[in-house]
Design a protein around this motif. Structure first.
Motif, short mmCIF file in Angstrom:
data_model
loop_
_atom_site.label_atom_id
_atom_site.label_comp_id
_atom_site.label_asym_id
_atom_site.label_seq_id
_atom_site.Cartn_x
_atom_site.Cartn_y
_atom_site.Cartn_z
N UNK A 215 -0.10 -13.59 -13.38
CA UNK A 215 -1.27 -13.17 -14.15
C UNK A 215 -1.83 -11.90 -13.52
N UNK A 216 -2.83 -11.31 -14.18
CA UNK A 216 -3.39 -10.04 -13.73
C UNK A 216 -4.30 -10.28 -12.54
N UNK A 217 -3.82 -9.94 -11.35
CA UNK A 217 -4.58 -10.13 -10.11
C UNK A 217 -5.68 -9.09 -9.93
N UNK A 218 -5.65 -8.03 -10.74
CA UNK A 218 -6.59 -6.93 -10.56
C UNK A 218 -7.88 -7.09 -11.36
N UNK A 219 -7.87 -7.96 -12.37
CA UNK A 219 -9.00 -8.01 -13.29
C UNK A 219 -10.32 -8.30 -12.58
N UNK A 220 -11.30 -7.46 -12.82
CA UNK A 220 -12.64 -7.69 -12.29
C UNK A 220 -12.85 -7.21 -10.88
N UNK A 221 -11.81 -6.70 -10.22
CA UNK A 221 -11.96 -6.16 -8.87
C UNK A 221 -12.05 -4.64 -8.97
N UNK A 222 -13.19 -4.07 -8.66
CA UNK A 222 -13.34 -2.62 -8.77
C UNK A 222 -12.53 -1.93 -7.68
N UNK A 223 -11.63 -1.03 -8.05
CA UNK A 223 -10.86 -0.31 -7.03
C UNK A 223 -11.71 0.78 -6.37
N UNK A 224 -11.20 1.33 -5.31
CA UNK A 224 -11.74 2.55 -4.72
C UNK A 224 -10.71 3.65 -4.99
N UNK A 225 -11.02 4.87 -4.58
CA UNK A 225 -10.04 5.92 -4.82
C UNK A 225 -10.49 7.28 -4.35
N UNK A 226 -9.73 8.28 -4.76
CA UNK A 226 -10.01 9.65 -4.34
C UNK A 226 -11.29 10.17 -4.98
N UNK A 227 -11.57 9.78 -6.22
CA UNK A 227 -12.80 10.20 -6.89
C UNK A 227 -12.95 9.45 -8.20
N UNK A 245 -13.01 3.42 -19.20
CA UNK A 245 -11.92 4.00 -18.42
C UNK A 245 -12.40 4.41 -17.03
N UNK A 246 -11.42 4.63 -16.16
CA UNK A 246 -11.65 5.39 -14.92
C UNK A 246 -11.21 6.81 -15.17
N UNK A 247 -11.99 7.78 -14.68
CA UNK A 247 -11.72 9.19 -14.90
C UNK A 247 -11.95 9.92 -13.59
N UNK A 248 -10.94 10.60 -13.09
CA UNK A 248 -11.09 11.34 -11.83
C UNK A 248 -11.94 12.59 -12.05
N UNK A 250 -12.58 16.54 -12.22
CA UNK A 250 -11.72 17.62 -12.73
C UNK A 250 -11.03 18.38 -11.59
N UNK A 251 -9.77 18.68 -11.84
CA UNK A 251 -8.92 19.51 -10.99
C UNK A 251 -8.55 18.86 -9.67
N UNK A 252 -8.82 17.59 -9.51
CA UNK A 252 -8.33 16.88 -8.33
C UNK A 252 -6.84 16.56 -8.53
N UNK A 253 -6.02 16.88 -7.55
CA UNK A 253 -4.58 16.62 -7.67
C UNK A 253 -3.98 16.53 -6.27
N UNK A 254 -3.27 15.43 -5.95
CA UNK A 254 -3.13 14.22 -6.77
C UNK A 254 -4.39 13.37 -6.73
N UNK A 255 -4.46 12.36 -7.58
CA UNK A 255 -5.55 11.38 -7.57
C UNK A 255 -4.96 10.02 -7.25
N UNK A 256 -5.76 9.16 -6.59
CA UNK A 256 -5.24 7.84 -6.26
C UNK A 256 -6.31 6.77 -6.44
N UNK A 257 -5.85 5.54 -6.66
CA UNK A 257 -6.68 4.35 -6.74
C UNK A 257 -6.14 3.31 -5.77
N UNK A 258 -7.05 2.60 -5.10
CA UNK A 258 -6.67 1.57 -4.14
C UNK A 258 -7.34 0.26 -4.52
N UNK A 259 -6.56 -0.82 -4.51
CA UNK A 259 -7.05 -2.13 -4.91
C UNK A 259 -6.85 -3.13 -3.78
N UNK A 260 -7.92 -3.83 -3.41
CA UNK A 260 -7.82 -4.94 -2.46
C UNK A 260 -7.79 -6.24 -3.24
N UNK A 261 -6.67 -6.94 -3.20
CA UNK A 261 -6.50 -8.19 -3.95
C UNK A 261 -7.32 -9.30 -3.30
N UNK A 262 -7.60 -10.34 -4.09
CA UNK A 262 -8.41 -11.44 -3.59
C UNK A 262 -7.74 -12.15 -2.43
#
Length: 549
Positions: A215-227, A245-248, A250-262
């Motif tokens: 099942x979707x382990x990510x649902x409801x856990x807000x990620x962190x990221x580059x922006x 949506x999540x939206x980085x 402008x002009x950030x490259x690359x962009x990343x998202x990090x998720x800590x699972x339960x």
């Protein structure tokens, strides 16, 4: 105001398991099998997760109406004993042309939106697109995201949220739920039918219902990221809402998202949905990383997606080792000046909690909480050290040689004083000679604090934790001590029963004893030296030597 009911590619949250079950029952007309577990008439206690559910949850069930002649036949109804937090019911004769469909709405603690229901659409409630009064089984899903709600019936989705929630998502907090009534459990609701396979997911963790695979382990856990940006905050990537949506930046490259699972989990795969309104927000290259501690990262692989279009769904394979943290790094824009994601789903299965049901020993316990409370799998049980015991320790015999991938420790909800600031972790193969793994420090002291502690490469049979630097008060306490990992299996022949070699005096069925407490798969036997750990038969068998299969 967001658009509702658009004709776009449907991104089905939890509706597609990556490892499909073998359907042994005949499909009905809707293509939904009958439930494996019936829950109609049940009252589900969710008090242990009431605070987390105020922010987000996902409930999945299978529903069949025999008839819909009552005006408000209950399907799922949440409350705290005095007031409703959410409801989902059928639309009976009082609803005229809408009769046969169903609805979902909740009540916010801030009285946000029409009637305090938190969304603008239709006076604050969502109607299903599909009728359910056909005596057929339907897959039924309720989602409360950080910023809106969704109702999905057989994959047909309707969702909405208030526009001003983007500015302050703290307004979209649901009233507190302690119970969820299923179908007839609400009493005079007039529900005539069946409900089964109810699954409740809170912050990426299944807290109720049968396990039906990934099942979707990510649902409801807000990620962190580059922006992130005012066009889309981090939580928009994992709240279950396609319009949010999540939206980085402008002009950030690359962009990343990090998720800590339960909890540490086996990842079977991922799906990523790009926004429905523009093709420029997609990536062409996705680098996938895993980590046990959120600091040291391993590159899993780099995937290439050449297609660029609105509402694009890309699928990405999982990997073998269990992980606690997942990171995705987006490169090579499809166009424009930013990346954006409507939904990031991480499918998998949580690692097994090897500690559950094994009673630890330790420096002390007390009348306020015995040793068993630390590993009973319940949030209302607790281990409570004796007053003045310092430092306090707990020791757990896992029975078999174990590769520990991680541990979690949950402190009580009643007070922040029960926590520790320093945790020394030790391992041993015999329970006598100990090797220090490391000492973890935690500066935060809050009630219901959950801390994760990464594993280590060396195998162990015993784990010991020593708590020091109290958050306050005169003692330590632990609600749940969970240990995740994999264990060696044993082979050979079961030794004859005797008091000193196989202390299961009050358990006559040796197969039940070793299956329940040795965690050995059915049909396998073992030849191991054993000793008596305590008079408690729940700890009846402890392995000290074992031939690894």
């Amino acid at each position: 105001m967001t658009r509702v009911g658009r004709n776009a590619m449907k991104f089905l949250l939890l509706s597609t398991l990556l490892s499909p079950l073998a359907a042994v029952r005949r499909l009905n007309a809707t293509g939904v099998t009958a439930p494996s577990v019936m829950h109609n008439g049940q009252s589900i206690d969710v008090s242990a997760y009431s605070e987390a559910m105020q922010t987000s949850f996902h409930i999945v069930a299978k529903v069949k109406f025999n008839s819909m002649n009552a005006n408000y036949p209950n399907i799922l109804f949440g409350h705290d004993g005095s007031s409703m937090c959410f409801t989902s019911h059928g639309l009976g004769p009082a609803y005229g042309a809408k009769k046969g469909k169903a609805c979902f709405y909740l009540q916010t603690s801030t009285n946000l939106g029409p009637h305090g229901r938190g969304i603008d659409y239709n006076g604050g409630w969502l109607p299903s697109k599909i009728r359910l009064d056909d005596q057929q089984w339907h897959k039924y899903e309720l989602i409360k995201g950080v910023a809106g709600t969704a109702l999905i019936v057989d994959g047909q989705r309707i969702e909405d949220q208030l526009a001003d929630v983007e500015k302050d998502s703290s307004k979209f907090i649901m009233k507190r739920c302690t119970k969820i009534e299923v179908g007839k459990a609400q009493g005079k609701s007039g529900f005539d039918g069946e409900i089964g396979d109810v699954q409740i997911f809170v912050q990426g963790k299944q807290v109720f219902g049968p396990s039906l695979g990934s099942y979707d382990l990510a649902h409801g856990i807000a990620p962190t990221g580059s922006s992130d940006s005012h066009w889309g905050r981090f939580y928009g990537a994992t709240d279950g809402l396609e319009d949010r949506v999540w939206h980085s930046k402008n002009w950030e490259h690359p962009s990343y998202l990090t998720l800590e699972l339960a909890v540490p989990s086996k990842i079977d795969g991922m799906k990523i949905l790009t926004p429905l309104n523009h093709l420029n927000y997609g990536f062409k290259t996705l680098e996938i990383f895993r980590s046990d501690d959120g600091k040291s990262w391993d590159l899993v692989r780099s995937d290439t997606v050449n297609e660029c279009k609105k509402g694009r769904v890309s699928e990405h394979d999982g990997w073998g080792p269990v992980t606690k943290f997942v990171q995705i790094k987006m490169k090579d824009r499809c166009g424009g000046g930013a990346f954006a994601i409507a939904e990031w789903q991480v499918f998998g299965v949580p690692a097994e909690n090897l500690a559950q049901g094994i009673v630890p020993s330790g420096s002390s316990d007390s009348k306020w909480g015995r040793f068993a409370g630390a590993t009973d799998g319940k949030n209302d049980g607790v281990w409570h050290a004796g007053n003045g015991d310092y430092p306090s320790s707990l020791t757990l015999n896992l029975g078999l040689a174990t590769s520990v991938s991680g541990m979690t420790l949950l402190t009580p909800a009643g007070s922040p004083n029960y926590g520790f600031k320093s945790l020394k972790i030790m391992r041993s193969m015999d329970g006598t000679s100990w090797t220090a793994v490391r000492t973890d420090s935690i500066s935060e002291c809050t009630a219901s604090r959950s801390s994760f502690h990464p594993g280590w490469p060396e195998k162990t049979k015993y784990v010991k934790i020593e708590m020091s630097e109290r958050c306050g008060g005169a003692h330590f306490a632990v609600v749940e001590w969970q240990i995740f990992g994999t264990q060696d299996k044993c082979k050979g022949k079961l030794l004859p029963e005797s008091n000193d070699r196989f202390p299961c005096d009050s358990i006559k069925d040796e197969t039940t004893c070793r299956k329940s407490y040795m965690k050995i798969p059915t049909g396998e036997t073992f030849q191991c030296g054993v000793r008596k750990a305590s008079e408690d038969v729940s700890n009846c068998l402890v392995v000290s030597e074992c031939d690894v299969a």
